[in-house]
Design a protein around this motif. Structure first.
Motif, PDB file in Angstrom:
ATOM      1  N   ALA A 201      24.497  85.219  25.896  1.00 54.34           N
ATOM      2  CA  ALA A 201      23.964  84.229  26.843  1.00 54.34           C
ATOM      3  C   ALA A 201      24.312  84.633  28.271  1.00 54.34           C
ATOM      4  O   ALA A 201      25.413  85.118  28.539  1.00 54.34           O
ATOM      5  CB  ALA A 201      24.515  82.839  26.535  1.00 54.34           C
ATOM      6  N   GLN A 202      23.341  84.434  29.172  1.00 53.44           N
ATOM      7  CA  GLN A 202      23.552  84.731  30.592  1.00 53.44           C
ATOM      8  C   GLN A 202      22.970  83.586  31.410  1.00 53.44           C
ATOM      9  O   GLN A 202      21.821  83.160  31.190  1.00 53.44           O
ATOM     10  CB  GLN A 202      22.888  86.045  30.971  1.00 53.44           C
ATOM     11  CG  GLN A 202      23.122  86.444  32.426  1.00 53.44           C
ATOM     12  CD  GLN A 202      22.500  87.793  32.749  1.00 53.44           C
ATOM     13  OE1 GLN A 202      21.392  88.094  32.317  1.00 53.44           O
ATOM     14  NE2 GLN A 202      23.226  88.627  33.490  1.00 53.44           N
ATOM     15  N   TYR A 203      23.769  83.096  32.368  1.00 52.43           N
ATOM     16  CA  TYR A 203      23.353  81.962  33.205  1.00 52.43           C
ATOM     17  C   TYR A 203      23.199  82.432  34.645  1.00 52.43           C
ATOM     18  O   TYR A 203      24.018  83.185  35.165  1.00 52.43           O
ATOM     19  CB  TYR A 203      24.390  80.848  33.130  1.00 52.43           C
ATOM     20  CG  TYR A 203      24.042  79.631  33.957  1.00 52.43           C
ATOM     21  CD1 TYR A 203      22.961  78.823  33.621  1.00 52.43           C
ATOM     22  CD2 TYR A 203      24.811  79.295  35.070  1.00 52.43           C
ATOM     23  CE1 TYR A 203      22.651  77.698  34.385  1.00 52.43           C
ATOM     24  CE2 TYR A 203      24.520  78.173  35.832  1.00 52.43           C
ATOM     25  CZ  TYR A 203      23.427  77.380  35.492  1.00 52.43           C
ATOM     26  OH  TYR A 203      23.122  76.277  36.238  1.00 52.43           O
ATOM     27  N   LEU A 210      18.976  79.761  32.085  1.00 53.54           N
ATOM     28  CA  LEU A 210      19.848  80.270  31.034  1.00 53.54           C
ATOM     29  C   LEU A 210      19.012  81.111  30.081  1.00 53.54           C
ATOM     30  O   LEU A 210      17.962  80.670  29.610  1.00 53.54           O
ATOM     31  CB  LEU A 210      20.500  79.107  30.277  1.00 53.54           C
ATOM     32  CG  LEU A 210      21.389  79.463  29.077  1.00 53.54           C
ATOM     33  CD1 LEU A 210      22.630  80.228  29.523  1.00 53.54           C
ATOM     34  CD2 LEU A 210      21.792  78.194  28.314  1.00 53.54           C
ATOM     35  N   LEU A 237      15.068  77.600  30.184  1.00 53.84           N
ATOM     36  CA  LEU A 237      15.770  78.206  29.046  1.00 53.84           C
ATOM     37  C   LEU A 237      14.876  79.267  28.423  1.00 53.84           C
ATOM     38  O   LEU A 237      13.761  78.980  27.977  1.00 53.84           O
ATOM     39  CB  LEU A 237      16.130  77.142  28.004  1.00 53.84           C
ATOM     40  CG  LEU A 237      16.811  77.657  26.733  1.00 53.84           C
ATOM     41  CD1 LEU A 237      18.117  78.364  27.047  1.00 53.84           C
ATOM     42  CD2 LEU A 237      17.045  76.519  25.750  1.00 53.84           C
ATOM     43  N   GLY A 262      25.879  79.531  24.659  1.00 57.08           N
ATOM     44  CA  GLY A 262      25.083  79.215  25.847  1.00 57.08           C
ATOM     45  C   GLY A 262      25.839  78.336  26.824  1.00 57.08           C
ATOM     46  O   GLY A 262      25.803  78.556  28.050  1.00 57.08           O
ATOM     47  N   ARG A 266      27.127  79.243  30.758  1.00 57.26           N
ATOM     48  CA  ARG A 266      26.789  78.358  31.873  1.00 57.26           C
ATOM     49  C   ARG A 266      28.055  77.847  32.571  1.00 57.26           C
ATOM     50  O   ARG A 266      28.122  77.773  33.803  1.00 57.26           O
ATOM     51  CB  ARG A 266      25.943  77.188  31.372  1.00 57.26           C
ATOM     52  CG  ARG A 266      25.508  76.210  32.448  1.00 57.26           C
ATOM     53  CD  ARG A 266      24.517  75.193  31.912  1.00 57.26           C
ATOM     54  NE  ARG A 266      25.070  74.394  30.828  1.00 57.26           N
ATOM     55  CZ  ARG A 266      24.386  73.437  30.190  1.00 57.26           C
ATOM     56  NH1 ARG A 266      23.129  73.179  30.530  1.00 57.26           N
ATOM     57  NH2 ARG A 266      24.954  72.749  29.225  1.00 57.26           N
ATOM     58  N   LYS A 269      29.880  80.981  34.140  1.00 56.93           N
ATOM     59  CA  LYS A 269      28.996  81.741  35.039  1.00 56.93           C
ATOM     60  C   LYS A 269      29.164  83.249  34.860  1.00 56.93           C
ATOM     61  O   LYS A 269      29.067  84.032  35.809  1.00 56.93           O
ATOM     62  CB  LYS A 269      29.204  81.323  36.494  1.00 56.93           C
ATOM     63  CG  LYS A 269      28.868  79.855  36.752  1.00 56.93           C
ATOM     64  CD  LYS A 269      29.092  79.448  38.185  1.00 56.93           C
ATOM     65  CE  LYS A 269      28.675  77.994  38.409  1.00 56.93           C
ATOM     66  NZ  LYS A 269      29.322  77.034  37.491  1.00 56.93           N
TER      67      LYS A 269
END
Length: 782
Positions: A201-203, A210, A237, A262, A266, A269
């Motif tokens: 996951a990358q925010y 996201l 998303l 996820g 977030r 960060k």
């Protein structure tokens, strides 16, 4: 141009995979990436007294530790997606991380996030959790008993659902000439694709977007669910399923772990990765089957079937998984009459909570269980009246002229020629000679067994109106866009999400044949919710029957627009044009023509378009099928049972399947081989086993038998073709044929071999010890 549909073509996907250039979830590496690891409950049922994360946080390299209390108000429960109506459903969604109690061994209790995966793993041992062990219940029949431990305090008798369908008057059984009853157990199995689950996951704090890369069979469903769980707009998303190393249904479900990863990305960060190890996979990825099925078949002494009634007590595990409620009810119940003309039928399913891993779809999802119970009871009926198992099938199979055929369970089989397919299998096997050989070997003390199954299954999940009526929380149409670039190269966007099926090849065959261009000129784009507007994923053998149909329709729309442009350039009416092998030509004047590539350039340059025609050349389709599709087949298995050891040796396996129109015979045969291997695996070796206190005893490949290639004879695969009227390709679905047809064929063969011992039935898996013990006791204590 040579015909492509119906011809064997090597998989376009394979070069990158066999050269190690695939891009799987664990291959994704992002700057500043952190690594997650989950603390899991060692208890099947326990109260969480205290969680102390201080020592873990003190370990250098640990960035964060999350518990259930940390996620309150931030990450919602992961819901089930099949809210079965009329079944008194009591859904119990899972908290993102366990709060208050854990209800199965392996449930997530905490997440550790660290600078690398080794530190994260070390930190797991530093998270101190105090539990109060509680009584557990693992078997569904025991869970229903008065006084059994409650998995959820507010669900009486652990009964999650009670579903009924069909009705048979009691007189049908009281007055029947023959009634055969049998209790069958379709044991719990564990899907084991090569690639375990995982998520990255990358925010982006600037845009609030996201992105989650994960091992998914249906990215858009994952986006829809996780948007709600994480309280983020779907527009912000993005779910990406990169190359996926198999699924078999285990990657349909939406899981807590992906959602928590996820949230961590977030919150911190920074990108976060989690990859499941095989032990976690055994414990925490969905299991399947685990149904106690009691079946009664009524009929006449001449072998005619008159009625069937079925009771299914299904183990749902500790929570309702994504499709958990549908597998033992709709998927199973609608197919209990199988391929036979049984005029009256009824089904009741008890869905039960237990302190075990939740169950969900596994290759076939309900249909293999339905095929197993009908094919086993048909054999027992034949044995009861002294009729050959082939003869009784020939007598009761639905005749070809009866299609479309409405069953007693209210579904309409689209097309079929069941007798022809069975006859083909019998010819290939030389059935009469097999029976003669069996008789000869028995005279010498050898146990040869011949098993037959004539299955039918429900595939191509749709239409959406039906999905809504049965409580499925989504549509089941499919979307495709076929986009032609100025050079004439083509991009095909599909909402299905392939993970080993060979979709890039089969879809390219459809498009290439229609457009008359090389198959290598076509690229498939899938698995990314930003690239494809919407789609409902790959499961239930819907990939070609629904997704491929959308591709075919979209391609036809490309041709329709291209014809308009070509007619304008050639200064004739559209009716005066013909299109063949990639060339638009004037009827009767073939020298006046335009190639597909020339029209692609014209459409995209837009220098000379007819009035009212917009630039570009692409077509889009949203295909909602009017009915399911119903592939069918006849499988014959020949085994020899060792009298001294109980070992079952597979001598021959013949599979004649009808999957409608076969797009690529090479790939179809591969699907059959894989499915048959899995089906035989369940019949002879595989089985998840729990201790009475809920510990998974078969939690590694040392204890859970995964069959090897050397266990099998050459699988003799053949096809008949009865096109489906449901979609423009006439395709039905091939991915689940083996897991549906193989278990009853194998068990019927072993029971046939054991007839001299008076053994009528044994529960799967038919391990050597089980078979040997049955022979010692003549089946009395088997």
């Amino acid at each position: 141009m040579a015909k492509l549909i119906g011809t064997p073509q090597k998989r376009k996907e394979d070069p990158k995979l066999i050269t190690g250039n695939g891009n799987f979830t664990d291959d994704i590496k992002l700057p500043g990436m952190l690594y997650g690891a989950f603390v899991r409950s060692p208890h099947a049922h326990a109260r969480i007294i205290r969680i102390d994360v201080s020592k873990a946080l003190a370990l250098p390299g640990v960035v964060a530790v999350y518990t259930g209390d940390d996620l309150v108000g931030k990450v919602k429960s992961v819901p089930t997606m099949w809210l079965l109506p009329g079944a008194d459903l009591k859904p119990k969604d899972r908290s993102a991380l366990a709060q208050g109690k854990t209800r199965y061994a392996g449930e997530c209790v905490a997440l550790v996030v660290a600078e690398n995966r080794y530190i994260a793993r070390d930190a797991l041992d530093l998270v101190e959790v105090d539990y109060e062990d509680l009584p557990a219940v693992v078997h569904q029949e025991a869970a229903l008993l008065e006084g059994a431990p409650l998995v959820h305090d507010d669900v009486a008798n652990n009964l999650a659902l009670l579903w009924k369908a069909g009705e048979v008057p009691e007189e049908e059984f009281q007055n029947a000439e023959v009634v055969v009853k049998q209790r069958l157990y379709n044991q719990r199995v564990i899907p084991n694709p090569i690639e375990t689950r995982g998520a990255v996951a990358q925010y982006n704090p600037g845009s609030g977007e996201l992105t989650i890369w994960c091992t998914s069979q249906n990215p858009h469903i994952h986006r829809m669910v996780y948007a709600g769980v994480l309280d983020i707009p779907e527009s912000r998303l993005q779910i990406v399923a990169p190359d996926v190393g198999g699924g078999f249904g285990s990657k349909i479900a939406t899981y807590n772990e992906e959602a928590v990863i996820g949230h961590a990305a977030r919150d911190l960060k920074r990108p976060v990765k989690w990859i499941e190890d095989r032990k976690e996979h055994f414990m925490a990825t969905t299991h399947a089957r685990d149904e106690v099925i009691e079946v009664e078949l009524a009929g006449k002494r001449d072998g005619t079937f008159t009625a069937i009634r079925v009771k299914n007590t299904a183990n749902l595990g500790a929570y309702l998984s994504t499709f958990g409620a549908g597998c033992p009810t709709i998927d199973f119940g609608l197919m209990v009459t199988g391929a036979y003309t049984i005029p009256k039928a009824s089904v009741v399913t008890y869905g039960v909570y237990t302190n075990t891993t939740p169950t969900d779809a596994y290759r076939g999802a309900g249909k293999p269980e339905a095929a197993f119970q009908i094919e086993r009871i048909v054999d027992l009926f034949a044995q009861e009246i002294g009729m050959d198992p082939v003869e009784i099938r020939q007598k009761n199979l639905i005749p070809a002229e009866a299609f479309p055929y409405g069953t007693a369970m209210g579904v309409s089989y689209d097309s079929g020629n069941y007798h022809y397919t069975l006859d083909r299998a019998l010819d290939i096997a030389d059935y009469a000679s097999l029976r003669a050989e069996q008789k000869r070997l028995r005279e010498h003390g050898k146990l040869l067994g011949i098993g037959v199954s004539t299955y039918v299954e429900l595939c191509g999940f749709g239409p959406s109106k039906v999905a809504g009526a049965i409580g499925f929380q989504g549509g089941v149409w499919e979307n495709s866009t076929v986009r032609v670039h100025p050079t004439g190269k083509v991009a095909v966007f599909t909402g299905t999400s392939p993970h080993g099926q060979g979709t890039a090849t089969t879809f390219a065959q459809v498009v290439a044949e229609k457009l008359g261009i090389p198959i290598d000129d076509i690229e498939l784009i899938s698995g990314d919710t930003r690239s494809v507007s919407m789609g409902w994923g790959t499961y239930g053998s819907r990939n070609t029957a629904v997704g491929g149909a959308a591709v075919a329709i979209a391609t036809d729309r490309v041709i329709e627009k291209a014809k308009t442009i070509a007619a304008h350039e050639l200064e004739v009416s559209v009716e005066d044009l013909e299109f063949s092998n990639g060339i638009f030509s004037v009827k009767g004047v073939p020298t006046q023509s335009r190639s597909f590539q020339e029209i692609a350039k014209s459409a995209n340059f837009a220098w000379n378009l007819p009035d009212g025609v917009e630039p570009s050349l692409e077509g889009q389709s949203f295909f909602d099928p009017p009915n399911f599709v119903y592939p069918f087949g006849a499988h014959i298995c020949v085994v020899e049972v060792d009298v001294q050891t109980g070992e079952v040796e597979l001598k021959r396996y013949i599979a004649v399947d009808d999957v409608g129109r076969v797009i690529n015979p090479l790939l179809a045969e591969g699907q059959v081989h894989g499915g048959v291997a899995q089906g035989i695996g369940q019949a002879l070796w595989e089985g998840a086993v729990y201790s009475d206190n809920g510990q998974l005893l078969s939690g590694t490949f040392m204890d859970y038998t995964m069959p090897k290639a050397r266990f099998f004879p050459t699988i003799e695969s053949h096809f008949t073709e009865t096109p489906s009227p449901v979609n423009p390709l006439g395709a039905k679905g091939v991915g689940e044929t083996g897991t549906t047809g193989a278990p009853p064929a194998v068990v019927n063969a072993v029971m046939d071999a054991l007839r001299p011992f008076g053994i009528k039935d044994l529960d799967m898996p038919l391990t050597p010890e089980k078979v040997w013990r049955a022979m010692q006791t003549r089946g009395e204590n088997a």
